[in-house]
Design a protein around this motif. Structure first.
Motif, PDB file in Angstrom:
ATOM      1  N   TRP A 135      -7.495  -0.405   7.662  1.00 21.02           N
ATOM      2  CA  TRP A 135      -6.526  -0.550   8.744  1.00 21.02           C
ATOM      3  C   TRP A 135      -7.064   0.130   9.991  1.00 21.02           C
ATOM      4  O   TRP A 135      -7.854   1.058   9.895  1.00 21.02           O
ATOM      5  N   VAL A 136      -6.567  -0.294  11.151  1.00 17.21           N
ATOM      6  CA  VAL A 136      -6.804   0.493  12.347  1.00 17.21           C
ATOM      7  C   VAL A 136      -6.013   1.783  12.158  1.00 17.21           C
ATOM      8  O   VAL A 136      -6.532   2.874  12.288  1.00 17.21           O
ATOM      9  N   TYR A 137      -4.724   1.651  11.798  1.00 17.90           N
ATOM     10  CA  TYR A 137      -3.927   2.790  11.346  1.00 17.90           C
ATOM     11  C   TYR A 137      -2.753   2.300  10.515  1.00 17.90           C
ATOM     12  O   TYR A 137      -2.290   1.173  10.660  1.00 17.90           O
ATOM     13  N   LEU A 138      -2.307   3.160   9.612  1.00 16.78           N
ATOM     14  CA  LEU A 138      -1.116   2.931   8.797  1.00 16.78           C
ATOM     15  C   LEU A 138      -0.446   4.293   8.640  1.00 16.78           C
ATOM     16  O   LEU A 138      -0.984   5.182   7.972  1.00 16.78           O
ATOM     17  N   VAL A 139       0.710   4.456   9.308  1.00 11.91           N
ATOM     18  CA  VAL A 139       1.379   5.747   9.397  1.00 11.91           C
ATOM     19  C   VAL A 139       2.851   5.573   9.036  1.00 11.91           C
ATOM     20  O   VAL A 139       3.490   4.600   9.440  1.00 11.91           O
ATOM     21  N   VAL A 140       3.387   6.538   8.285  1.00  9.48           N
ATOM     22  CA  VAL A 140       4.802   6.536   7.901  1.00  9.48           C
ATOM     23  C   VAL A 140       5.431   7.822   8.419  1.00  9.48           C
ATOM     24  O   VAL A 140       4.867   8.903   8.245  1.00  9.48           O
ATOM     25  N   GLN A 141       6.615   7.705   9.055  1.00  9.13           N
ATOM     26  CA  GLN A 141       7.311   8.886   9.571  1.00  9.13           C
ATOM     27  C   GLN A 141       8.727   8.926   9.022  1.00  9.13           C
ATOM     28  O   GLN A 141       9.492   7.969   9.147  1.00  9.13           O
ATOM     29  N   SER A 142       9.078  10.053   8.411  1.00  6.10           N
ATOM     30  CA  SER A 142      10.408  10.254   7.846  1.00  6.10           C
ATOM     31  C   SER A 142      11.451  10.299   8.956  1.00  6.10           C
ATOM     32  O   SER A 142      11.260  10.963   9.976  1.00  6.10           O
ATOM     33  N   LYS A 143      12.564   9.611   8.749  1.00  6.83           N
ATOM     34  CA  LYS A 143      13.669   9.657   9.718  1.00  6.83           C
ATOM     35  C   LYS A 143      14.460  10.960   9.577  1.00  6.83           C
ATOM     36  O   LYS A 143      15.098  11.403  10.519  1.00  6.83           O
ATOM     37  N   LYS A 144      14.398  11.583   8.408  1.00 11.45           N
ATOM     38  CA  LYS A 144      15.175  12.799   8.143  1.00 11.45           C
ATOM     39  C   LYS A 144      14.473  14.053   8.660  1.00 11.45           C
ATOM     40  O   LYS A 144      15.082  14.886   9.317  1.00 11.45           O
ATOM     41  N   THR A 145      13.178  14.191   8.360  1.00 10.98           N
ATOM     42  CA  THR A 145      12.459  15.418   8.699  1.00 10.98           C
ATOM     43  C   THR A 145      11.401  15.225   9.792  1.00 10.98           C
ATOM     44  O   THR A 145      10.809  16.200  10.238  1.00 10.98           O
ATOM     45  N   GLU A 162       0.831  -1.211   0.000  1.00 11.50           N
ATOM     46  CA  GLU A 162       0.000   0.000   0.000  1.00 11.50           C
ATOM     47  C   GLU A 162       0.866   1.263   0.000  1.00 11.50           C
ATOM     48  O   GLU A 162       0.552   2.249  -0.659  1.00 11.50           O
ATOM     49  N   ILE A 163       1.963   1.223   0.734  1.00  9.73           N
ATOM     50  CA  ILE A 163       2.873   2.378   0.784  1.00  9.73           C
ATOM     51  C   ILE A 163       3.529   2.602  -0.574  1.00  9.73           C
ATOM     52  O   ILE A 163       3.639   3.732  -1.040  1.00  9.73           O
ATOM     53  N   MET A 188     -11.290  -6.240   9.991  1.00 10.48           N
ATOM     54  CA  MET A 188     -11.131  -5.331   8.862  1.00 10.48           C
ATOM     55  C   MET A 188     -10.379  -6.066   7.752  1.00 10.48           C
ATOM     56  O   MET A 188      -9.674  -7.033   8.012  1.00 10.48           O
ATOM     57  N   ASP A 189     -10.518  -5.588   6.517  1.00 12.84           N
ATOM     58  CA  ASP A 189      -9.862  -6.221   5.373  1.00 12.84           C
ATOM     59  C   ASP A 189      -8.694  -5.359   4.907  1.00 12.84           C
ATOM     60  O   ASP A 189      -8.879  -4.362   4.207  1.00 12.84           O
ATOM     61  N   MET A 190      -7.480  -5.757   5.287  1.00 13.45           N
ATOM     62  CA  MET A 190      -6.275  -4.995   4.917  1.00 13.45           C
ATOM     63  C   MET A 190      -6.132  -4.879   3.405  1.00 13.45           C
ATOM     64  O   MET A 190      -5.699  -3.863   2.901  1.00 13.45           O
ATOM     65  N   LYS A 191      -6.477  -5.933   2.707  1.00  7.42           N
ATOM     66  CA  LYS A 191      -6.293  -5.940   1.254  1.00  7.42           C
ATOM     67  C   LYS A 191      -7.181  -4.910   0.552  1.00  7.42           C
ATOM     68  O   LYS A 191      -6.933  -4.536  -0.573  1.00  7.42           O
ATOM     69  N   LYS A 192      -8.218  -4.435   1.235  1.00  7.08           N
ATOM     70  CA  LYS A 192      -9.087  -3.377   0.705  1.00  7.08           C
ATOM     71  C   LYS A 192      -8.695  -2.020   1.284  1.00  7.08           C
ATOM     72  O   LYS A 192      -9.434  -1.060   1.152  1.00  7.08           O
ATOM     73  N   GLY A 193      -7.545  -1.960   1.959  1.00  5.45           N
ATOM     74  CA  GLY A 193      -7.076  -0.700   2.520  1.00  5.45           C
ATOM     75  C   GLY A 193      -7.683  -0.351   3.862  1.00  5.45           C
ATOM     76  O   GLY A 193      -7.616   0.794   4.279  1.00  5.45           O
ATOM     77  N   ASN A 237      -8.232   4.857  11.595  1.00 10.80           N
ATOM     78  CA  ASN A 237      -9.617   4.607  11.982  1.00 10.80           C
ATOM     79  C   ASN A 237      -9.790   4.444  13.487  1.00 10.80           C
ATOM     80  O   ASN A 237     -10.828   3.963  13.934  1.00 10.80           O
ATOM     81  N   ARG A 238      -8.801   4.831  14.266  1.00 12.43           N
ATOM     82  CA  ARG A 238      -8.889   4.626  15.712  1.00 12.43           C
ATOM     83  C   ARG A 238     -10.079   5.359  16.320  1.00 12.43           C
ATOM     84  O   ARG A 238     -10.790   4.798  17.159  1.00 12.43           O
TER      85      ARG A 238
END
Length: 133
Positions: A94-104, A16-17, A87-92, A113-114
């Motif tokens: 999620w409880v949550y899906l978060v990405v955090q940059s290590k640089k910024t 997904e990412i 929930m169906d992950m394959k349909k997108g 969806n929490r």
């Protein structure tokens, strides 16, 4: 492996990412995902995915939380994801899906969806997700 195994959650989240152009442009291509070094002082294969499985007392669901790393040509990032067996992950979903940059330290929230999951009323939940009440 089952659909709620750490590796299944890892694979689905990474797919997904990779489909999210905003994140791919920020981190750079090619994008790779890996776990953490496992065992000893030497750098290993980095295939251990940090995870925790727990039972949610509010809705009775089984949850799998994972944390893993991303590396692109510009910078790296950390991914935090939680999946529910309701929930169906394959349909997108999620409880949550978060990405955090290590640089910024910039945070990209692909799904969270929490708050909606705390709502017990189906009509109110549908309204919060963008539907009509």
């Amino acid at each position: 492996p089952s659909s709620m195994s750490p590796n299944a959650v890892f694979d689905t989240a990474f797919n997904e990412i990779r489909a999210n152009q905003r994140i791919v442009q920020a981190l750079g291509e090619p994008l790779s995902a890996y776990g953490m070094d496992h065992g000893g002082n030497k750098e290993g294969r980095r295939n251990f995915i940090q995870h925790r499985e727990e039972k949610n007392e509010q809705d009775g669901s089984t949850r799998m939380k994972v944390r893993f790393n991303l590396k692109g040509s510009y910078c790296g990032a950390v991914v935090f994801a939680e999946a529910s067996n309701k929930m169906d992950m394959k349909k997108g979903e999620w409880v949550y899906l978060v990405v955090q940059s290590k640089k910024t330290a910039e945070v990209w929230t692909l799904c969270d969806n929490r708050q909606n999951m705390l709502v017990q009323d189906d009509a109110t939940r549908k309204f919060l997700q963008g539907g009509t009440k």
